[in-house]
Design an enzyme around this catalytic site. Sequence first.
Site, short mmCIF file in Angstrom:
data_model
loop_
_atom_site.label_atom_id
_atom_site.label_comp_id
_atom_site.label_asym_id
_atom_site.label_seq_id
_atom_site.Cartn_x
_atom_site.Cartn_y
_atom_site.Cartn_z
N GLU A 265 -15.42 -122.89 -44.22
CA GLU A 265 -15.49 -122.83 -42.76
C GLU A 265 -16.12 -124.12 -42.20
OE1 GLU A 265 -17.58 -119.94 -39.36
OE2 GLU A 265 -18.26 -119.91 -41.44
N LYS A 324 -10.26 -117.81 -35.65
CA LYS A 324 -11.10 -116.63 -35.79
C LYS A 324 -11.00 -115.72 -34.57
CE LYS A 324 -15.78 -115.36 -37.27
NZ LYS A 324 -17.14 -115.86 -37.56
N CYS A 376 -15.55 -116.18 -42.31
CA CYS A 376 -16.93 -115.74 -42.41
C CYS A 376 -17.09 -114.25 -42.17
CB CYS A 376 -17.81 -116.57 -41.47
SG CYS A 376 -19.59 -116.45 -41.87
#
Length: 500
Positions: A265, A324, A376
């Site tokens: 990430e 995301k 994440c």
Amino acid sequence: MRRVPLLPLLLSLLAGAVAVAGFAPFELWPLPILSLAVLFAQLSRAPSRRAGFLTGLVWGLGFFLAGVSWVFVSLWVYGGMPMWLAGLATFLFCAFLALFPATVGALQAGWRHTPALRTMLLLPLAWSVMEWTRGWIFTGFPWLVAGYSQVPNGPLAGYAPLVGVYGISFLLALIAGLLAWGVMPRTSPASRVWAATAIVALGLGGQALHGIQWTTPDGAPTSVALLQGNIPQDMKWQPDKTRATLDSYARMAAAAPARLIVLPETALPLFESELPEAYRDGLVALGRRNGGDVLAGLPTGSLDGAYYNSVVSFGSAPSQRYSKVHLVPFGEYIPLKAVWGWVIEVLHIPLSDFARGAIDQRPLAIGGQRVAADICYEDAFGEEIIRQLPEASVLVNVSNLAWFGDSLAPWQHAQMSQMRALETGRMMLRATNTGLTSIIDAKGQVLASLPLFTAGSLAGEIQGYAGSTPYVRWGNAPVLVLWGILGIVLLAAALYPRAP
């Protein structure tokens, strides 16, 4: 008002703290079951709603202060918050989480039907419903849901492809209720035998289910390399360190002759539009040389408009990306800015106002696989991961857990990835900045991993899978229906109370 005895509260506090050892990295999976059995036994004797509330609250304080106090590290060490304020915020956060078991304690205290029904049904149901609620309210914090403790070697892990982590939590709480009932002085020998038989049956059922192959291999294996840069969080976004970070990842990628190379990430600390053209061309050439792609985490968009936490592919044309969807409040965006906008001034977090990616994004066709990417914190939400299934053949998580230092957080997060592999019948790749970078098979077992806080490349092979587990087809719906039915049963029983 009667005072609540101190000894039961201390026992509940200790039981809550001990339960954390049931999760990674310790993986002493019986401990959460025994801890809940102690809590349920204490709650069943609570003389009032106040006593039940306090008993659940102190259990929750012991559990969350021991299990998620790593929040302090991100607030103080890397967020720049004053130590006293970071400590206070961490305590208040854990106290808020403790309200969920406290609510269980208060709700059950008013039960006037048989103690058996309360201990073996009401408490397990209330417990698992509260965990599920914690997983979505205020965008959700499903950390340390009890079911995770069973991954990968607990006897209940085999239920994951059927009912997911919340279903396992209910079964775990059911076993705890059976244990609590079995040790009560007024329980008959026959009832103890029945409770023990039910516990054994649930364990054997999970073991039998674990042997079922819910999905089938699809296509040839793909060579992979997962890069762990180990870039310190306090250096990651410093402009004078950007070139060194880019060069480090370029060298690691060039030395990895894999068809799919995955960077963590925000591994590249520049907006996609700011990447030097020669650097971008080098990644594309590297992906094509290996007959696949480099998948790299970096922000997309611009500060002048909307920007996203994304992964972008370099290699096969056209380039593909995933942005995301489930953002972290106060870490990646500020909710209710009119109220909480001041937090940006206290927390020195770069890029703290990301926009949300589209909810209907599809898998990335890269490296010979159909990759369901998540970033994440997103792999804490199983019902969101299955949106890209059964189309996807593998799961890929990219993370930067440097925010939490040398704490339990990276281990607990990796255990969630193991659960997602089990629920979906897919292998999982985890590429992280500081660890734990790992390759997880479709049974939730870690095949290979890199140590924490080391730079390196994890090479291996990943097998794509096709097909759907029951959890992929229906998500949490069957468990919610079951809870609804049990709730109706309990409601009906409450309407006709009788003395124990």
